[in-house]
Motif scaffolding. Structure first.
Motif, mmCIF file in Angstrom:
data_model
loop_
_atom_site.group_PDB
_atom_site.id
_atom_site.type_symbol
_atom_site.label_atom_id
_atom_site.label_comp_id
_atom_site.label_asym_id
_atom_site.label_seq_id
_atom_site.Cartn_x
_atom_site.Cartn_y
_atom_site.Cartn_z
ATOM 1 N N ASP A 1 0.902 -1.086 -0.081
ATOM 2 C CA ASP A 1 0.173 0.059 0.042
ATOM 3 C C ASP A 1 0.994 1.317 -0.117
ATOM 4 O O ASP A 1 1.369 1.682 1.158
ATOM 5 C CB ASP A 1 -0.908 0.044 1.264
ATOM 6 N N SER B 1 0.137 4.338 -0.070
ATOM 7 C CA SER B 1 -0.275 5.513 0.558
ATOM 8 C C SER B 1 0.252 5.938 1.805
ATOM 9 O O SER B 1 0.337 7.025 1.938
ATOM 10 C CB SER B 1 -2.035 5.290 0.690
ATOM 11 N N SER C 1 2.884 8.584 1.557
ATOM 12 C CA SER C 1 2.495 9.919 0.902
ATOM 13 C C SER C 1 2.774 10.649 2.474
ATOM 14 O O SER C 1 2.608 12.059 2.324
ATOM 15 C CB SER C 1 1.139 10.105 0.654
ATOM 16 N N ALA D 1 -2.814 10.512 0.369
ATOM 17 C CA ALA D 1 -4.201 9.562 0.182
ATOM 18 C C ALA D 1 -4.208 8.870 1.493
ATOM 19 O O ALA D 1 -3.438 8.830 2.216
ATOM 20 C CB ALA D 1 -3.551 8.627 -0.918
#
Length: 251
Positions: free
Chosen positions: A153, A155, A158, A250
């Motif tokens: 993942d 995300s 970020s 995200a």
């Protein structure tokens, strides 16, 4: 006629060069390639395997491939050796086991560049599909570090500032020497560092061991997706280290 070739881990450079000469399309099976529930892989591989290898099996259940290369040596993990047996029984195509022990260094300019961490990881993982050297990039002054494997993942990446330096197996991956244990164990004790591993991955032992040796570190693991608890731990660690998390990323 060009075909579709799946790869797991980092195949030896000679394999990548051969695939490129044939003009085949390379599909990285370590990354999510299909929109399908992870639980579908449970009929083939236990849920206590890491999310990366479960993703490999899930991809193979849905993709049309002509050939598959899987690294089963020290550059990947022992579990990949067993998954290779599962895939060989499951698929009607050649499943070719490789052991990448390449030592030619390609450097790691992306790991030290001033660039959003998600972009750095994306470019590093895509770089496995090419035998070409990397362009020169200036190294930035790091404010923190990320040690470990590419997470399933992205995300969670970020949250980190663009001046984050990458260490661990991801640096070995960019260097195209995935079995280089000395390089994998390298870290910078001068910067706060998150030591990351996928849940159920054998590398979590090394992550915890190195984090204990680092003066300002935290060891983090997560399974398929980075939930709110994982993200909160990273945010808290960055804040306590005087670093503002990138909250525009995200969820």
């Amino acid at each position: 006629m060009p075909g579709q070739v799946g790869i797991v881990g980092v195949p030896p450079l000679v394999i990548i060069e051969e695939i490129q000469r044939r003009g085949d399309l390379i599909i990285d099976l370590d990354e999510p390639q299909v929109q399908a529930p992870m639980d579908l892989s449970a009929s083939r591989i236990p849920r206590v395997y890491c999310a990366i290898l479960r993703t490999v099996v899930l991809n193979c259940m849905h993709l049309r491939l002509d050939r598959l290369y899987i690294d089963v040596g020290p550059g990947k993990c022992d579990c990949a050796l067993h998954v290779a047996e599962i895939l060989a029984d499951m698929l009607p195509i050649p499943v070719i086991r490789t052991r990448n022990q390449d030592t030619r260094s390609f450097g790691h300019p992306l790991c030290t560049a001033d660039m959003p961490l998600v972009e750095k990881f994306t470019r590093i993982t895509r770089g496995v599909q090419s035998a070409a050297p990397y362009p020169d990039l200036d190294a930035c002054q790091p404010v923190c570090g990320f040690w470990g494997v590419p997470p399933r993942d992205f995300s969670l990446l970020s949250l980190f500032p663009p001046t984050t330096h990458i260490f661990g197996w991801t640096r070995c991956m960019e260097n195209k020497t995935p079995a280089d244990l000395a390089l994998e164990q390298h870290f910078d004790p001068a910067i706060p560092t998150v030591f990351f591993s996928q849940s159920f991955c054998a590398k979590s032992a090394l992550a915890q061991h190195l984090a204990a040796k680092h003066p300002r570190a935290v060891a983090i693991d997560c399974d398929v997706t980075a939930g709110s608890s994982t993200r909160a731990k990273i945010e808290a660690f960055l804040e306590l280290s005087g670093i503002e998390p990138q909250r525009g990323g995200a969820d």
